[in-house]
Design an enzyme around this catalytic site. Structure first.
Site, PDB file in Angstrom:
ATOM      1  N   SER A 138       0.856  -1.195   0.000  1.00  0.00           N
ATOM      2  CA  SER A 138       0.000   0.000   0.000  1.00  0.00           C
ATOM      3  C   SER A 138       0.892   1.245   0.000  1.00  0.00           C
ATOM      4  O   SER A 138       2.106   1.140   0.254  1.00  0.00           O
ATOM      5  CB  SER A 138      -0.878   0.015   1.251  1.00  0.00           C
ATOM      6  OG  SER A 138      -0.080   0.265   2.400  1.00  0.00           O
ATOM      7  N   ASP A 196      -1.088  -1.526  -4.026  1.00  0.00           N
ATOM      8  CA  ASP A 196      -2.460  -1.597  -3.512  1.00  0.00           C
ATOM      9  C   ASP A 196      -3.011  -0.170  -3.354  1.00  0.00           C
ATOM     10  O   ASP A 196      -2.357   0.689  -2.747  1.00  0.00           O
ATOM     11  CB  ASP A 196      -2.390  -2.296  -2.137  1.00  0.00           C
ATOM     12  CG  ASP A 196      -3.745  -2.707  -1.599  1.00  0.00           C
ATOM     13  OD1 ASP A 196      -4.690  -2.842  -2.392  1.00  0.00           O
ATOM     14  OD2 ASP A 196      -3.837  -2.915  -0.368  1.00  0.00           O
ATOM     15  N   HIS A 254     -12.763  -2.661   4.636  1.00  0.00           N
ATOM     16  CA  HIS A 254     -11.412  -2.790   5.174  1.00  0.00           C
ATOM     17  C   HIS A 254     -11.374  -2.796   6.704  1.00  0.00           C
ATOM     18  O   HIS A 254     -12.275  -2.273   7.345  1.00  0.00           O
ATOM     19  CB  HIS A 254     -10.539  -1.641   4.660  1.00  0.00           C
ATOM     20  CG  HIS A 254     -10.258  -1.738   3.189  1.00  0.00           C
ATOM     21  ND1 HIS A 254     -10.898  -0.963   2.265  1.00  0.00           N
ATOM     22  CD2 HIS A 254      -9.431  -2.542   2.492  1.00  0.00           C
ATOM     23  CE1 HIS A 254     -10.466  -1.286   1.055  1.00  0.00           C
ATOM     24  NE2 HIS A 254      -9.576  -2.235   1.154  1.00  0.00           N
ATOM     25  N   SER A 260     -10.660  -9.906   4.894  1.00  0.00           N
ATOM     26  CA  SER A 260     -10.225 -10.602   6.112  1.00  0.00           C
ATOM     27  C   SER A 260     -11.435 -11.173   6.835  1.00  0.00           C
ATOM     28  O   SER A 260     -12.533 -10.607   6.773  1.00  0.00           O
ATOM     29  CB  SER A 260      -9.470  -9.639   7.036  1.00  0.00           C
ATOM     30  OG  SER A 260      -8.126  -9.508   6.611  1.00  0.00           O
TER      31      SER A 260
HETATM   32  O1  G3H Z   1      -6.577  -1.482   1.909  1.00  0.00           O
HETATM   33  C1  G3H Z   1      -5.911  -1.212   2.879  1.00  0.00           C
HETATM   34  C2  G3H Z   1      -4.781  -2.086   3.271  1.00  0.00           C
HETATM   35  O2  G3H Z   1      -5.150  -2.906   4.339  1.00  0.00           O
HETATM   36  C3  G3H Z   1      -3.536  -1.296   3.558  1.00  0.00           C
HETATM   37  O3  G3H Z   1      -3.628  -0.579   4.727  1.00  0.00           O
HETATM   38  O4  G3H Z   1      -2.832   1.763   4.299  1.00  0.00           O
HETATM   39  O5  G3H Z   1      -2.715   0.754   6.571  1.00  0.00           O
HETATM   40  O6  G3H Z   1      -1.164   0.003   4.773  1.00  0.00           O
HETATM   41  P1  G3H Z   1      -2.533   0.564   5.112  1.00  0.00           P
HETATM   42  P1  13P Z   2      -8.701  -6.355   5.007  1.00  0.00           P
HETATM   43  O1  13P Z   2      -8.595  -5.122   5.846  1.00  0.00           O
HETATM   44  O2  13P Z   2     -10.039  -6.992   5.113  1.00  0.00           O
HETATM   45  O3  13P Z   2      -7.602  -7.326   5.270  1.00  0.00           O
HETATM   46  O4  13P Z   2      -8.556  -5.883   3.464  1.00  0.00           O
HETATM   47  C1  13P Z   2      -7.290  -5.638   2.896  1.00  0.00           C
HETATM   48  C2  13P Z   2      -7.392  -4.988   1.562  1.00  0.00           C
HETATM   49  O5  13P Z   2      -8.412  -4.926   0.925  1.00  0.00           O
HETATM   50  C3  13P Z   2      -6.132  -4.432   1.015  1.00  0.00           C
HETATM   51  O6  13P Z   2      -6.363  -3.748  -0.174  1.00  0.00           O
HETATM   52 ZN    ZN Z   3      -8.209  -2.741  -0.296  1.00  0.00          ZN
END
Ligand code: G3H
Ligand code: 13P
Ligand code: ZN
Length: 331
Positions: free
Chosen positions: A56, A93, A189, A235
Site C-alpha cells: 500500500s 495496492d 477494510h 479478512s
Molecule cells: O486497503 C488497505 C490495506 O489494508 C492497507 O492498509 O494503508 O494501513 O497500509 P494501510
Molecule cells: P482487510 O482489511 O479486510 O484485510 O482488506 C485488505 C485490503 O483490501 C487491502 O487492499
Molecule cells: Zn483494499
C-alpha cells in the site's frame, strides 16, 4: 527504469486466467516488513500457491519503496531457495494517482491498482485509462475499482459504502482497458467491518455479519463474462485472535469479518484475487501480546517476532488451502 521481468516477477494476466478457469482465487497479502514477507513466501512455497505481494502507499512510506522492491526481488530468490519457483506478483495496492502508479511501474512493480472509486465516474475512467496506457507499454497489469467500500481505503477515506452498479462495469472495462476490476459487494477494510447493529448474534453471542451481495456479483459476471474480479476487505477476523488479543491486554471491540465460507464461494466464481491484510495484523499482534504477557522478561525481538512469523505462516497456509483454493496451483 527497472523491468519486473528482470527481477523474476510476473504480472497477473496468466495467473488470473488460470484462476478463473480453475475456480480458485489468488491470495493478495499485504506486507511492509521482513517477517511478513518471509511468512507469505514460505507459506505459499509450502502449499505451492501463486501469490501477489501487495504494497500500500502507507507501506511504501513506512518501509521505503526501494527496500520493499529489493525485498520482493529477494522473495523470488528466497522461494527458489526454499525449493519452488512459485509465480510472484509485486502489486501496488490502492494507488491514488498516476504519478504513484508510474513510479511503481518504473521501479519494478509488475501490477498496479489505480483506485479512482471515490471520483465521479468519468474522472475514474479517465484516470484509470491514463494508468493503463502507461502500464501496458511495459506489460504491467492494472486493477481498477468501481463502487466504494466502507472504511478507509488508504488515502481514500469513505464513511459510506455503495455497491458496484452492474450497469457500469461493461462500459468501464471497455473504456479503460483494465485487466481486473475491484468491486464492492459488502466487504470492507479493517477489523471492524460492520457495526453491531448491522449484524445478528448467534446463541453464543458471536456477531454474524450480513451476507455478501452475491446477487450483484452474479449480475456483474453476466455483463463481463470471464473478466477477472477482485475482492478487497476480505479478512475474516478470526475470533480466536481477537480473544487472545483481548485477554492479553488488548482492547478490540466488536471486531468482525467476512465468513470464510462466503470467501470460498466467491473464489469459485470470477473473483480471482482476494485481498487480506487485517487477518495478518491480528495474527502477529495476538502472538506478540501473548509472549509479552507470558514472558515479560523477554527483550530479544527475534523471540517475539519469530513466533509471530510462525503464526502468520500458519494463517496464510490456511487461507491458501481452505479458503482461496490456490494451494497446488503453482505446479
Ligand atoms: O486497503 C488497505 C490495506 O489494508 C492497507 O492498509 O494503508 O494501513 O497500509 P494501510
Ligand atoms: P482487510 O482489511 O479486510 O484485510 O482488506 C485488505 C485490503 O483490501 C487491502 O487492499
Ligand atoms: Zn483494499
Amino acid at each position: 527504469m527497472v523491468s519486473y521481468k528482470d527481477l523474476g516477477l510476473v504480472n497477473t494476466r496468466e495467473m488470473f486466467a488460470k484462476a478463473i478457469k480453475g475456480g480458485y482465487a489468488i491470495p493478495a497479502f499485504n506486507f511492509n516488513n521482513m517477517e511478513q514477507m518471509q511468512a507469505i513466501i514460505s507459506a505459499c512455497v509450502e502449499t505451492s500457491s501463486p501469490v501477489i505481494l501487495q504494497v500500500s502507499s502507507g507501506a511504501r512510506k513506512y518501509a521505503n519503496q526501494t527496500l520493499l522492491r529489493y525485498m520482493a526481488q529477494g522473495a523470488v530468490e528466497y522461494a527458489k531457495e526454499l525449493g519452488k519457483n512459485i509465480p510472484i506478483v509485486l502489486h501496488l495496492d490502492h494507488g491514488n494517482s498516476f504519478e504513484l502508479c508510474k513510479s511503481c511501474i518504473d521501479m519494478g512493480f509488475s501490477s498496479v491498482m489505480i483506485d479512482g472509486s471515490s471520483l465521479p465516474y468519468d474522472e475514474n475512467v479517465a484516470l484509470t485509462k491514463k494508468v493503463v496506457d502507461y502500464a501496458h507499454q511495459y506489460d504491467v497489469t492494472v486493477e481498477g475499482e468501481l463502487g466504494v467500500l466502507a472504511g478507509v481505503e488508504d488515502e481514500v477515506a469513505s464513511e459510506h459504502s455503495h455497491y458496484t452498479d452492474p450497469a457500469d462495469v461493461e462500459d468501464f472495462v471497455k473504456k479503460t482497458g483494465v485487466d481486473s476490476l475491484a468491486i464492492s459487494i459488502g466487504t470492507s477494510h479493517g477489523a471492524n467491518k460492520f457495526k453491531p447493529e448491522q449484524c445478528t448474534r448467534n446463541a453464543e453471542g458471536i456477531l454474524l455479519p450480513p451476507p455478501l451481495r452475491f446477487d450483484i456479483l452474479k449480475e456483474i459476471e453476466k455483463r463481463i463474462p470471464g473478466f477477472p474480479i477482485v475482492l478487497h476487505g476480505s479478512s475474516s477476523v478470526p475470533q480466536e485472535y481477537v480473544k487472545i488479543i483481548n485477554t492479553h491486554g488488548g482492547a478490540l471491540k466488536d471486531a468482525v469479518g467476512i465468513p470464510e465460507e462466503q470467501l470460498r464461494e466467491a473464489a469459485k466464481s470470477a473473483v480471482c484475487k482476494i485481498n487480506i491484510d487485517s487477518d495478518g495484523r491480528l495474527a502477529m499482534t495476538a502472538a506478540v501480546r501473548k509472549i509479552f504477557v507470558e514472558n515479560p522478561a523477554e527483550f530479544d525481538p527475534r523471540k517475539y517476532l519469530g513466533p509471530a512469523r510462525e503464526e502468520l505462516k500458519k494463517l496464510y497456509m490456511h487461507k491458501c488451502i481452505n479458503v482461496l483454493g490456490s494451494a497446488g496451483k503453482a505446479e
